[in-house]
Scaffold this active site. Structure first.
Site, PDB file in Angstrom:
ATOM      1  N   SER A 162     -13.746  -1.757  69.682  1.00  0.00           N
ATOM      2  CA  SER A 162     -13.436  -0.546  68.914  1.00  0.00           C
ATOM      3  C   SER A 162     -13.390  -0.930  67.444  1.00  0.00           C
ATOM      4  CB  SER A 162     -12.058  -0.030  69.340  1.00  0.00           C
ATOM      5  OG  SER A 162     -11.573   0.963  68.454  1.00  0.00           O
ATOM      6  N   TYR A 175      -3.131  -1.103  71.876  1.00  0.00           N
ATOM      7  CA  TYR A 175      -4.586  -0.892  71.816  1.00  0.00           C
ATOM      8  C   TYR A 175      -5.221  -1.816  70.778  1.00  0.00           C
ATOM      9  CZ  TYR A 175      -8.929   1.917  71.750  1.00  0.00           C
ATOM     10  OH  TYR A 175     -10.234   2.352  71.829  1.00  0.00           O
TER      11      TYR A 175
HETATM   12  P1  NAD Z   1     -12.603   8.001  78.737  1.00  0.00           P
HETATM   13  O1  NAD Z   1     -11.150   8.297  78.945  1.00  0.00           O
HETATM   14  O2  NAD Z   1     -13.576   9.122  78.590  1.00  0.00           O
HETATM   15  O3  NAD Z   1     -13.143   7.061  79.901  1.00  0.00           O
HETATM   16  C1  NAD Z   1     -12.402   5.966  80.361  1.00  0.00           C
HETATM   17  C2  NAD Z   1     -12.981   5.511  81.681  1.00  0.00           C
HETATM   18  O4  NAD Z   1     -12.172   4.438  82.177  1.00  0.00           O
HETATM   19  C3  NAD Z   1     -12.959   6.597  82.757  1.00  0.00           C
HETATM   20  O5  NAD Z   1     -14.122   6.481  83.547  1.00  0.00           O
HETATM   21  C4  NAD Z   1     -11.722   6.243  83.565  1.00  0.00           C
HETATM   22  O6  NAD Z   1     -11.758   6.743  84.903  1.00  0.00           O
HETATM   23  C5  NAD Z   1     -11.796   4.741  83.528  1.00  0.00           C
HETATM   24  N1  NAD Z   1     -10.536   4.076  83.846  1.00  0.00           N
HETATM   25  C6  NAD Z   1      -9.301   4.362  83.362  1.00  0.00           C
HETATM   26  N2  NAD Z   1      -8.395   3.536  83.915  1.00  0.00           N
HETATM   27  C7  NAD Z   1      -9.083   2.712  84.770  1.00  0.00           C
HETATM   28  C8  NAD Z   1      -8.709   1.660  85.639  1.00  0.00           C
HETATM   29  N3  NAD Z   1      -7.432   1.249  85.744  1.00  0.00           N
HETATM   30  N4  NAD Z   1      -9.664   1.061  86.375  1.00  0.00           N
HETATM   31  C9  NAD Z   1     -10.961   1.475  86.294  1.00  0.00           C
HETATM   32  N5  NAD Z   1     -11.371   2.464  85.477  1.00  0.00           N
HETATM   33  C10 NAD Z   1     -10.430   3.077  84.732  1.00  0.00           C
HETATM   34  O7  NAD Z   1     -12.620   7.022  77.466  1.00  0.00           O
HETATM   35  P2  NAD Z   1     -13.761   6.656  76.409  1.00  0.00           P
HETATM   36  O8  NAD Z   1     -13.384   7.265  75.125  1.00  0.00           O
HETATM   37  O9  NAD Z   1     -15.115   6.873  76.968  1.00  0.00           O
HETATM   38  O10 NAD Z   1     -13.466   5.101  76.247  1.00  0.00           O
HETATM   39  C11 NAD Z   1     -14.267   4.096  76.829  1.00  0.00           C
HETATM   40  C12 NAD Z   1     -14.038   2.789  76.083  1.00  0.00           C
HETATM   41  O11 NAD Z   1     -14.426   2.949  74.725  1.00  0.00           O
HETATM   42  C13 NAD Z   1     -12.575   2.345  76.046  1.00  0.00           C
HETATM   43  O12 NAD Z   1     -12.492   0.941  76.183  1.00  0.00           O
HETATM   44  C14 NAD Z   1     -12.117   2.767  74.665  1.00  0.00           C
HETATM   45  O13 NAD Z   1     -11.056   1.974  74.196  1.00  0.00           O
HETATM   46  C15 NAD Z   1     -13.386   2.525  73.878  1.00  0.00           C
HETATM   47  N6  NAD Z   1     -13.465   3.263  72.614  1.00  0.00           N
HETATM   48  C16 NAD Z   1     -13.403   4.620  72.597  1.00  0.00           C
HETATM   49  C17 NAD Z   1     -13.504   5.286  71.379  1.00  0.00           C
HETATM   50  C18 NAD Z   1     -13.462   6.775  71.265  1.00  0.00           C
HETATM   51  O14 NAD Z   1     -13.385   7.285  70.135  1.00  0.00           O
HETATM   52  N7  NAD Z   1     -13.535   7.520  72.358  1.00  0.00           N
HETATM   53  C19 NAD Z   1     -13.635   4.555  70.201  1.00  0.00           C
HETATM   54  C20 NAD Z   1     -13.695   3.170  70.266  1.00  0.00           C
HETATM   55  C21 NAD Z   1     -13.607   2.532  71.491  1.00  0.00           C
END
Ligand code: NAD
Length: 280
Positions: A162, A175
Site C-alpha cells: 500500500s 495497517y
Molecule cells: P476488499 O475488502 O475488497 O477485499 C479483501 C479480500 O480479502 C476479500 O476477498 C476478503 O474476503 C478477503 N479476506 C478478508 N479476510 C480474509 C481472511 N482472513 N482470509 C482470506 N481472505 C480474507 O479489500 P481491497 O481494498 O480489495 O484490498 C485488497 C488488498 O489491497 C489489501 O491487502 C489492502 O490492504 C490493499 N490495499 C487496498 C487499497 C484500497 O484503497 N482499497 C489501497 C492500498 C492497498
C-alpha cells in the site's frame, strides 16, 4: 472527482482476446472474491493462467464468480476458502493446490483488512488480526510456496502492500506497521531468490474504491455529518493529487506485467500506483 476522464479499460469480458502468455501457470490470488484481488485474478486468467480464488463471501455468489471466470477466459478456476489468519489453513491450502496442480507458480498476496483507531484506543485483538492477515499470512504463504518454486526454477510473488507501506497516516497503526513489514519482507524474499527465476515485488496502491475503502468513506460521512459523495471527495483529495481512484483493473495490468518475462529483472521493488500520493 474527475474519474470519468480516465480512459476506460476493457471490461473483463473484453480481456478474453489477450495473448495467453500465462498458459500453464498456476496463480493463487488471495482475497480474490472482491476488490483488487478480483481485478488481478481477472487479468491473470485473461492471459491463460489457471486460477485459484480465495476469500470470504456468499457461497452462491462465489460459485457464480468462479464459473463465470472459467467460462469467460477458458481457464480452470478453483476456489479455496481458507482463512489466511490461521497458519494451519495456509499450510493445508498450499498442500492441496500442489497436490492438484503441481505447484503454485504465481502467488499474489492480496487479502487484507483494516482497522482505524488511535493507538491508545486500538483494540489489541484488532492489532493481532491485522498483523496476522496483512503481514504474517504473506510470510507463511511465501514460506510454503517457495520450495516448489525453487524446484521448478520459476515463480512470481507479488505482495499487495500500500502507499501505507511507504508513508504513514494517523489511526492506522496496525495497517501501516503491517504494510511497511510487507515491503521489507518483499526485499528479503527478492534477495534470497535473486539468482533464480523467482521474483518478488510489492505493489503499493493509493486509494482504490473497494469495500475496504467504502467502509472508511461511510464512517467519515457519519462522523462529519456530510454526504457519502462529499466524504469520498474529501478522502481522495486529502492524499491523492490526481483526485482519481486507482482501479482494480489497472492494478491487474501491473500484476500481469510483473508476471511477464519482461519483468524478470524487476526484483524487490515497491512499485507505486497511487495517483501521486507518495510523491508529495
Ligand atoms: P476488499 O475488502 O475488497 O477485499 C479483501 C479480500 O480479502 C476479500 O476477498 C476478503 O474476503 C478477503 N479476506 C478478508 N479476510 C480474509 C481472511 N482472513 N482470509 C482470506 N481472505 C480474507 O479489500 P481491497 O481494498 O480489495 O484490498 C485488497 C488488498 O489491497 C489489501 O491487502 C489492502 O490492504 C490493499 N490495499 C487496498 C487499497 C484500497 O484503497 N482499497 C489501497 C492500498 C492497498
Amino acid at each position: 472527482m474527475t474519474q470519468a476522464t480516465t480512459p476506460a479499460l476493457p471490461a473483463s469480458g473484453d480481456l478474453a482476446g489477450l495473448p495467453r502468455t500465462l498458459k500453464g501457470k498456476v496463480a493463487l490470488v488471495t482475497g480474490s472474491t472482491s476488490g483488487i484481488g478480483l481485478g488481478i485474478a481477472r487479468a491473470l486468467a485473461a492471459r491463460g493462467a489457471t486460477l485459484i480464488l480465495n476469500g470470504f463471501g456468499d457461497a452462491a455468489e462465489i460459485e457464480a464468480l468462479r464459473a463465470g471466470m472459467a467460462a469467460a477466459f477458458h481457464v480452470e478456476v478453483d476456489f479455496e476458502p481458507a482463512d489466511l489468519s490461521r497458519t494451519a489453513e495456509i499450510e493445508a491450502l498450499v498442500k492441496r493446490v500442489e497436490a492438484r496442480h503441481g505447484a503454485v507458480n504465481i502467488l499474489v498476496n492480496n487479502a487484507g483488512i483494516q482497522h482505524v483507531a488511535p493507538i491508545d484506543a486500538f483494540p489489541p485483538d484488532r492489532w493481532d488480526a491485522v498483523i496476522a492477515l496483512n503481514l504474517s499470512a504473506v510470510f507463511h504463504l511465501t514460506r510454503c510456496v517457495l520450495p516448489r518454486m525453487k524446484q521448478f526454477s520459476y515463480g512470481r510473488i507479488i505482495n499487495i502492500a500500500s502507499a501505507h507501506g511507504l508513508v504513514a497516516s494517523v489511526e492506522k497503526a496496525a495497517y501501516v506497521a503491517a504494510k511497511h513489514g510487507v515491503v521489507g519482507l518483499t526485499k528479503v524474499t527478492a534477495l534470497e531468490t535473486a539468482r533464480s527465476g523467482i521474483t518478488c515485488n510489492a505493489i503499493c496502491p493509493g486509494w482504490v474504491l473497494t469495500p475496504l475503502v467504502q467502509k472508511q468513506i461511510d464512517a467519515r460521512a457519519a462522523a462529519q455529518g456530510i454526504s457519502v459523495q462529499e466524504a469520498k471527495l474529501a478522502l481522495v483529495g486529502e492524499k491523492q493529487p490526481s483526485m482519481e481512484f486507482v482501479t482494480p483493473d489497472q492494478l491487474g495490468e501491473l500484476a500481469a506485467f510483473l508476471c511477464s518475462d519482461a519483468a524478470s529483472q524487476v526484483r524487490g521493488a515497491a512499485w507505486t500506483m497511487d495517483g501521486g500520493w507518495t510523491s508529495q
